[in-house]
Write an enzyme that holds these catalytic residues in place. Structure first.
Site, short mmCIF file in Angstrom:
data_model
loop_
_atom_site.label_atom_id
_atom_site.label_comp_id
_atom_site.label_asym_id
_atom_site.label_seq_id
_atom_site.Cartn_x
_atom_site.Cartn_y
_atom_site.Cartn_z
CG ASP A 93 -5.68 -0.20 -0.87
OD1 ASP A 93 -6.72 -0.45 -1.52
OD2 ASP A 93 -5.57 0.80 -0.14
CG ASN A 94 -4.73 2.44 -3.21
OD1 ASN A 94 -3.90 2.42 -2.31
ND2 ASN A 94 -5.92 3.01 -3.08
CE LYS A 136 -1.10 3.42 -4.20
NZ LYS A 136 -1.06 2.74 -2.89
CG ASP A 169 -2.01 1.04 1.13
OD1 ASP A 169 -2.23 1.57 0.03
OD2 ASP A 169 -2.64 1.33 2.17
#
Ligand SMILES: C[S@@+](CC[C@H](N)C(=O)[O-])C[C@H]1O[C@@H](n2cnc3c(N)ncnc32)[C@H](O)[C@@H]1O
Length: 302
Positions: free
Chosen positions: A254-255, A229, A226
């Site tokens: 995540d994301n 990215k 997390d």
């Protein structure tokens, strides 16, 4: 900024833009202002003021979110919004959450994000996906990349086995200090260790994990990605190169849709059934229901 101050400032901006719109050739500070821009500012500021007065029901119209957008450049460099909200969170938690009560600390952080200032924690909706992944994996040694204010680490620590330890890597020492303060208040300071650094810092952090924290071949049961990215895939490869994962280790990211980690997702698609088995959880970005997001839960096959 308080609700009232934000509403007053937004109303003033809206009024000033509307007054300028009545001029035949709108100008301010010697600059000619296009009518379309003025109309958009007037309408936007009015919407922000109305939203603040109505108790902030729309996330994107909250002053704290607008301020967050203005702070994106600062965020990109320092991973703090730039208005002190991360430190304000720690103050809020210490003032409003019961000491040594992890549930109440998580509650207070979510409350702060919904009612005071927006923060880039994983949030309550995606946090429940993370909770379930940790519960299913029953890991003993966990690694998190991207501590921020320590919210996801709190969620992980709440459900991990009592003898498990979470190592959390954070790029910004100021964020690490905020997280430590919150964890100490929650009473989990012994079970969660924050390390300032990155897996890509020329081996410094990798060596610390190996030599100081006894990361050995096959010893890592769970990793949560997390952080930045673009580093998801390179850092996964760094972990694989260290041979820390074992068959059955779980990696949660995540994301993956928003802001997005397309290379990481493509890697997991490419290796589906051949080294990895991935479940994609459709969900929403933190603290709102408009922007869609994906959380990937991948089991390593060895
Ligand atoms: C989205 S926030 C993490 C949120 C946190 N996991 C939570 O849900 O409460 C991303 C964090 O990653 C940190 N970061 C950025 N690049 C990093 C890197 N290469 N390694 C470790 N942390 C990094 C940032 O400083 C920031 O605090």
């Amino acid at each position: 900024m308080s609700k009232y101050l934000a509403a007053i400032v937004a109303t003033a901006v809206s009024l000033a833009s509307s007054i300028l719109l009545t001029a035949s050739r709108p100008r301010a500070f010697g600059l000619r202002l296009p009518r379309s821009v003025l109309a958009a500012v007037a309408a936007g500021a009015f919407a922000v003021a109305a939203n603040e007065c109505a108790g902030k029901p729309v996330m994107f119209l909250r002053w704290s979110y607008v301020r967050f957008l203005f702070g994106l450049r600062h965020m990109g460099a320092n991973w703090q919004v730039g208005d002190g909200r991360e430190q304000a969170l720690a103050d809020y938690v210490c003032a409003h959450a019961r000491r040594n009560d992890i549930d109440d600390v998580i509650r207070a952080i979510d409350e702060f994000c919904y009612t005071k200032s927006y923060l880039i924690n994983i949030g309550d909706e995606k946090g429940r996906i993370l909770d379930r992944a940790v519960l299913a994996a029953r890991p003993r040694r966990l690694l998190e990349l991207g501590t921020y204010c320590g919210y996801s680490a709190l969620r992980i620590a709440r459900v991990m086995p009592a003898d498990a330890v979470l190592y959390s890597i954070e790029f910004n020492p100021a964020n690490a200090a905020v997280a430590r303060r919150i964890w100490d208040h929650a009473g989990i300071g012994e079970r969660v260790i924050v390390i300032v650094g990155t897996l890509g810092d020329d081996g410094k952090t990798l060596t610390a994990l190996r030599d100081k924290h006894e990361f050995t071949s096959g010893s890592l049961d769970f990793a949560f990605l997390d952080h930045v990215k673009q580093e998801y895939l390179p850092d996964l490869h760094r972990i694989l190169n260290q041979d820390w994962l074992h068959p059955g280790s779980v990696v949660v990211a995540d994301n993956v849709k928003y802001p997005g980690a397309p290379e990481y997702r493509a890697f997991m698609h490419h290796h589906e059934g051949a080294g990895w088995h991935t479940r994609e959880h459709r969900t929403h970005a933190e603290y709102q229901k408009v922007l869609k997001d994906l959380v990937l839960e991948s089991i390593y096959g060895g």
